[in-house]
Design a protein around this motif. Structure first.
Motif, PDB file in Angstrom:
ATOM      1  N   TYR A 106       0.824  -1.213   0.000  1.00 16.84           N
ATOM      2  CA  TYR A 106       0.000   0.000   0.000  1.00 16.84           C
ATOM      3  C   TYR A 106       0.856   1.260   0.000  1.00 16.84           C
ATOM      4  CZ  TYR A 106      -3.918   3.058   1.281  1.00 16.84           C
ATOM      5  OH  TYR A 106      -4.873   4.049   1.300  1.00 16.84           O
ATOM      6  N   ARG A 112       2.034   2.977  -6.229  1.00 12.01           N
ATOM      7  CA  ARG A 112       1.116   4.116  -6.377  1.00 12.01           C
ATOM      8  C   ARG A 112       1.343   4.853  -7.692  1.00 12.01           C
ATOM      9  NH1 ARG A 112      -0.095   7.051  -0.552  1.00 12.01           N
ATOM     10  NH2 ARG A 112      -0.200   5.142   0.708  1.00 12.01           N
ATOM     11  N   CYS A 116      -1.454   5.400 -10.586  1.00 12.06           N
ATOM     12  CA  CYS A 116      -1.795   6.733 -11.093  1.00 12.06           C
ATOM     13  C   CYS A 116      -1.719   6.782 -12.612  1.00 12.06           C
ATOM     14  CB  CYS A 116      -0.861   7.785 -10.491  1.00 12.06           C
ATOM     15  SG  CYS A 116      -1.175   8.164  -8.758  1.00 12.06           S
ATOM     16  N   LEU A 124      -2.441   9.542  -5.368  1.00 11.34           N
ATOM     17  CA  LEU A 124      -3.314   8.724  -4.529  1.00 11.34           C
ATOM     18  C   LEU A 124      -2.968   8.967  -3.067  1.00 11.34           C
ATOM     19  CD1 LEU A 124      -3.252   5.335  -6.463  1.00 11.34           C
ATOM     20  CD2 LEU A 124      -5.217   6.848  -6.210  1.00 11.34           C
ATOM     21  N   PHE A 235      -7.959   3.961  -1.763  1.00 11.24           N
ATOM     22  CA  PHE A 235      -7.275   5.237  -1.911  1.00 11.24           C
ATOM     23  C   PHE A 235      -8.264   6.343  -2.250  1.00 11.24           C
ATOM     24  CE2 PHE A 235      -4.088   2.060  -3.136  1.00 11.24           C
ATOM     25  CZ  PHE A 235      -2.966   2.476  -2.428  1.00 11.24           C
TER      26      PHE A 235
END
Length: 256
Positions: A106, A112, A116, A124, A235
């Motif tokens: 995470y 991330r 995106c 996020l 998110f």
């Protein structure tokens, strides 16, 4: 590198495949990465989930597919007024171990950044409340996730454990709105009545799925045998956003 999760999906893969995957996601609204978690990671998360299960809050939700209040201006059988049910047990974020592999994933900047790019967004952010960012969801025999549209623009899930029978993911792709951008109640009703058959997706343990659930009606059928464990990685596209207190109370049995 994501070698602790799966040998296939490393920084090189993400860098080379992002454009193709974004195009596919824009077209289909769904991406599935099989064997995203290696066997060692799956085993570790299954054990972690088993250890936590006695602490899980069991919830039952009654709702319509839009997760909106009933509207007397529509017929009883309309999707706006037809009631559906979901049952499951859930572990919220603040009950996860600090060293959980789920936190490693995470919090990964690489992960991330990849999300995106595929989703076409700038950034996020985790949920502002302590419960909602990472959730471990348990579906035992008789449990199911009824037909619904998500409120969020996208959902990111990891299947940690598959059940022996049932628990099939079914969905209709990109069909919520008509050509004028209005809610297509007639089409949704046909889907609910079984006049149009959904797509069915069998997801293997260790697989990651990205799904645009706010535009696509979807559900998980009743678990008939065994146990299904699904992790949701939640998110926001803006910082400081918390899940509503009502939703936290429903899903976790508490707000803090």
């Amino acid at each position: 590198m994501f070698n602790i999760f799966g040998s296939t999906y490393d920084a090189v893969f993400f860098r080379q495949e992002t454009a193709r995957l974004k195009k596919e996601f824009d077209k289909t609204g769904i991406l599935i990465f099989e064997d995203f978690l290696n066997e060692e990671a799956v085993a570790a998360l299954q054990k972690e989930a088993a250890d936590l299960k006695t602490q899980a809050f069991r919830a039952e939700s009654i709702y319509n597919v839009y997760v909106l209040p009933a509207d007397p201006g529509f017929p009883t059988k309309s999707p706006r007024n037809r009631l559906l049910k979901s049952t499951k047990a859930c572990i919220p974020d603040d009950q996860l171990p600090a060293d959980s592999l789920l936190r490693t994933l995470y919090d990964s900047k690489l992960f991330r950044a990849f999300l995106c790019e595929v989703l076409g967004i700038d950034a996020l952010y985790p949920y502002a409340d302590p419960l909602s960012s990472i959730n471990v969801n348990y579906y035992d025999p008789g449990d199911a996730l009824g037909w619904h549209f998500d409120n969020a623009d996208f959902a990111i899930t990891l299947l940690v454990k598959g059940c022996q029978k049932g628990g099939v993911y079914e969905y209709f792709t990109d069909m919520r709105y008509d050509e004028n951008g209005e809610e297509n109640y007639d089409l949704v009703q046909q889907c609910l009545d079984g006049e149009i058959l959904p797509k069915r997706q069998s997801v293997e343990e260790g697989s990651l799925m990205i799904f645009r659930g706010n535009q696509s009606l979807h559900r998980v059928t009743d678990v008939e045998a065994g146990e299904r464990i699904l992790v949701t990685l939640n998110f926001n596209t803006k910082p400081g956003v918390a899940l509503s207190e009502q939703s936290r109370k429903t899903f976790f049995g508490r707000t803090q």
